[in-house]
Write a protein that holds these residues in place. Structure first.
Motif, short mmCIF file in Angstrom:
data_model
loop_
_atom_site.label_atom_id
_atom_site.label_comp_id
_atom_site.label_asym_id
_atom_site.label_seq_id
_atom_site.Cartn_x
_atom_site.Cartn_y
_atom_site.Cartn_z
N GLY A 116 -4.86 26.41 -37.19
CA GLY A 116 -5.33 25.03 -37.32
C GLY A 116 -4.22 24.03 -37.09
N LEU A 117 -3.02 24.33 -37.59
CA LEU A 117 -1.89 23.43 -37.36
C LEU A 117 -1.59 23.29 -35.87
N LEU A 118 -1.61 24.41 -35.14
CA LEU A 118 -1.31 24.33 -33.71
C LEU A 118 -2.39 23.57 -32.96
N LEU A 119 -3.66 23.87 -33.24
CA LEU A 119 -4.73 23.22 -32.49
C LEU A 119 -4.81 21.73 -32.80
N ALA A 120 -4.82 21.37 -34.09
CA ALA A 120 -4.90 19.95 -34.45
C ALA A 120 -3.64 19.21 -34.01
N GLY A 121 -2.48 19.84 -34.18
CA GLY A 121 -1.23 19.21 -33.73
C GLY A 121 -1.19 19.02 -32.23
N SER A 122 -1.72 19.99 -31.48
CA SER A 122 -1.76 19.88 -30.03
C SER A 122 -2.67 18.73 -29.59
N LEU A 123 -3.83 18.62 -30.21
CA LEU A 123 -4.76 17.55 -29.83
C LEU A 123 -4.18 16.18 -30.17
N LEU A 124 -3.51 16.06 -31.32
CA LEU A 124 -2.90 14.79 -31.68
C LEU A 124 -1.74 14.46 -30.74
N THR A 125 -0.97 15.46 -30.38
CA THR A 125 0.13 15.26 -29.44
C THR A 125 -0.39 14.80 -28.08
N VAL A 126 -1.44 15.45 -27.62
CA VAL A 126 -2.02 15.08 -26.33
C VAL A 126 -2.61 13.68 -26.38
N ALA A 127 -3.22 13.31 -27.50
CA ALA A 127 -3.78 11.96 -27.63
C ALA A 127 -2.69 10.91 -27.45
N PHE A 128 -1.55 11.09 -28.10
CA PHE A 128 -0.48 10.11 -27.95
C PHE A 128 0.17 10.18 -26.58
N VAL A 176 0.98 7.53 -21.40
CA VAL A 176 0.88 7.59 -19.94
C VAL A 176 -0.07 6.52 -19.41
N THR A 177 -1.20 6.32 -20.10
CA THR A 177 -2.15 5.29 -19.66
C THR A 177 -1.53 3.90 -19.73
N CYS A 178 -0.79 3.62 -20.81
CA CYS A 178 -0.11 2.32 -20.90
C CYS A 178 0.93 2.18 -19.79
N ALA A 179 1.61 3.26 -19.46
CA ALA A 179 2.58 3.20 -18.36
C ALA A 179 1.89 2.94 -17.04
N GLN A 180 0.70 3.51 -16.84
CA GLN A 180 -0.05 3.25 -15.62
C GLN A 180 -0.42 1.78 -15.50
N THR A 181 -0.85 1.17 -16.60
CA THR A 181 -1.24 -0.24 -16.55
C THR A 181 -0.06 -1.16 -16.32
N MET A 182 1.16 -0.67 -16.55
CA MET A 182 2.35 -1.48 -16.28
C MET A 182 2.75 -1.41 -14.81
N GLN A 183 2.15 -0.47 -14.07
CA GLN A 183 2.48 -0.31 -12.66
C GLN A 183 1.45 -0.95 -11.74
N LYS A 184 0.19 -1.04 -12.23
CA LYS A 184 -0.89 -1.53 -11.36
C LYS A 184 -2.02 -2.03 -12.24
N TYR A 220 2.80 -6.64 -22.65
CA TYR A 220 3.73 -5.74 -21.95
C TYR A 220 4.64 -5.03 -22.93
N ARG A 221 5.16 -5.75 -23.92
CA ARG A 221 6.04 -5.15 -24.92
C ARG A 221 5.29 -4.12 -25.75
N GLU A 222 4.05 -4.41 -26.08
CA GLU A 222 3.26 -3.48 -26.87
C GLU A 222 2.97 -2.20 -26.09
N ARG A 223 2.74 -2.34 -24.81
CA ARG A 223 2.53 -1.14 -23.99
C ARG A 223 3.83 -0.35 -23.86
N GLN A 224 4.95 -1.03 -23.78
CA GLN A 224 6.23 -0.32 -23.78
C GLN A 224 6.41 0.47 -25.08
N LEU A 225 5.99 -0.13 -26.20
CA LEU A 225 6.08 0.56 -27.48
C LEU A 225 5.24 1.83 -27.47
N MET A 226 4.04 1.77 -26.91
CA MET A 226 3.17 2.94 -26.87
C MET A 226 3.72 4.01 -25.93
#
Length: 446
Positions: free
Chosen positions: A184-196, A201-209, A355-361
């Protein structure tokens, strides 16, 4: 081998295992995210969902390659760092390692190639079933690895005959109390890691285009996934705490910095594990709450570290690694709630962040990796000096290599992993900047 060489052996093995864990988590979490994206293509806005799938499947493939490559040094080090271990427990660990590799090659050979290169040749339904099989294959492969760690820490279903562990019942081996919590630790931790990771990555994409529908959908999915995974992870951590208190009292005492047995301790949140408990740094504590997370002896007395003076775990590492994992998790919850509140008026649109908030994310996208590494340090290093149960010490099965040899191994592996990380982030930067580059479709080719 000297004590310094033994410490370097621990560092080398944890370095390799930690590096594999980073990309195994991405691979495992993204496999189920991709299945979610594919299922959403059967509803409305199918084009945007398919666009999200096509972008993230490339990062899944990259994480898979690095995870597979990183698993090889871990397997090698079972024999090079701990050469005497397999001789004692090979009858138990060997079949589980074989099952993990078999699961990996089955899904890699039968389904992964079809998932990555034959989408145009299959109907959407058939390809979705292939994605499901890949997600199941990744999960089964990870399950066997977790089963090995869980059994080594709480061994069940075996008997010791002439110093060798022999399996009496495989069902009992896989029923070790640690397995459901570690899985459970691996699965839940993996999903939380992927979410962040997806949020960053999505915030980085919006900073490019300019932001597109597929990026909005990925951003919203990551927020929902992060909140659900965080709640699930907290539930698993609480259950794992009770399991640790019952079966690994030394680790529980080290995590709580509980030195003297008997009294009902406070739950110390930020103090150092010994002298600083009464200083200013020790003010954050929960009075008389530590007992519920500590083991008890047959007389019902709480067990402190004084009960384990001959085989005490590394208290400082256990104490701070647990708190670092908790701190990273708390920061992740704060950021998730903040982003939801910040963007809810605009339909959870990432472009509504400054822009700063997206950099933070973008910077916060590594919080999941920090949490995973800290949690792995707590689970693995907190069990030392033992490797299997309370019987096999690491010093008993260590390699006879010198400090210089082991130190050079640590430096070599560290250099290789640094180069791999640089390459990964370069490929990630390219994907963020250019997205999915269309490939010409040729007759007779996937």
């Amino acid at each position: 081998m000297t004590h310094s060489a033994l410490s370097l052996s621990h560092a080398q093995f944890f370095l390799s295992l930690g590096f594999m864990l980073l990309f195994l988590a991405l691979e495992l979490g993204l496999a189920w995210v991709l299945l979610f994206f594919k299922l959403k293509t059967f509803g409305s806005n199918a084009t945007a969902w398919m666009g999200a799938y096509r972008f993230w499947v490339r990062l899944f493939a990259l994480a898979f390659i690095l995870s597979f490559a990183a698993s090889m040094p871990v397997l090698i080090q079972f024999g090079s760092v701990w050469p005497g271990l397999m001789e004692l427990v090979g009858d138990v660990i060997g079949p589980m390692l074989a099952a993990s590799m078999l699961s990996l090659f089955i899904f890699k050979s039968c389904f992964l190639g079809v998932m990555l290169f034959a989408q145009r040749m299959l109907s959407n339904l058939v390809h979705t079933l292939v994605v499901l099989m890949v997600a199941l294959g990744v999960t089964v492969t990870a399950f066997w690895l977790v089963a090995i760690v869980a059994w080594m820490q709480v061994p069940t279903g075996v008997d010791v005959i002439e110093g060798h562990y022999v399996v009496m019942d495989w069902l009992d081996v896989l029923s070790t109390p640690a397995l459901p919590w570690y899985a459970g630790l691996l699965l839940a931790g993996s999903l939380l890691t992927v979410a962040f990771f997806m949020l960053g990555v999505t915030c980085a994409q919006t900073m490019q285009k300019p932001v597109t529908d597929q990026e909005r959908l990925a951003f919203r999915s990551a927020l929902l996934l992060g909140l659900v995974a965080w709640v699930a992870l907290v539930c698993v951590v609480v259950g794992n705490g009770f399991m640790t208190a019952e079966y690994q009292p030394a680790k529980a005492a080290a995590a709580a910095a509980y030195w003297e047995s008997g009294s009902q301790p406070d739950l110390i949140l930020v103090a150092a594990p010994s002298a600083l408990q009464d200083s200013v740094l020790g003010v954050l504590r929960w009075s008389h709450a530590g007992g519920r997370w500590l083991g008890r002896n047959d007389s019902g007395i709480l067990m402190g570290l004084d009960q384990f003076s001959e085989a005490m775990p590394p208290v400082t590492l256990t104490f701070w690694s647990f708190r670092l994992a908790v701190l990273a998790g708390a920061l992740m919850l704060f950021l998730l709630l903040w982003v939801v509140l910040r963007t809810r008026r605009y339909g959870l649109d990432p472009h509504s962040l400054s822009y700063r908030e997206r950099q933070l994310m973008v910077a916060a996208s590594v919080l999941g990796w920090i949490m995973l590494l800290a949690g792995a340090a707590y689970v693995l290093l907190g069990f030392l000096p033992y490797l299997v149960g309370n019987d096999i010490l690491a010093a008993q099965v260590q390699s006879p290599e010198s400090v210089v040899t082991v130190g050079l191994g640590v430096l070599f592996y560290g250099l290789v992993y640094v180069l791999c990380m640089i390459g990964f982030f370069q490929k990630l930067r390219h994907a963020v900047r250019f997205g999915v580059v269309p490939i010409a479709r040729h007759r007779g080719r996937a």
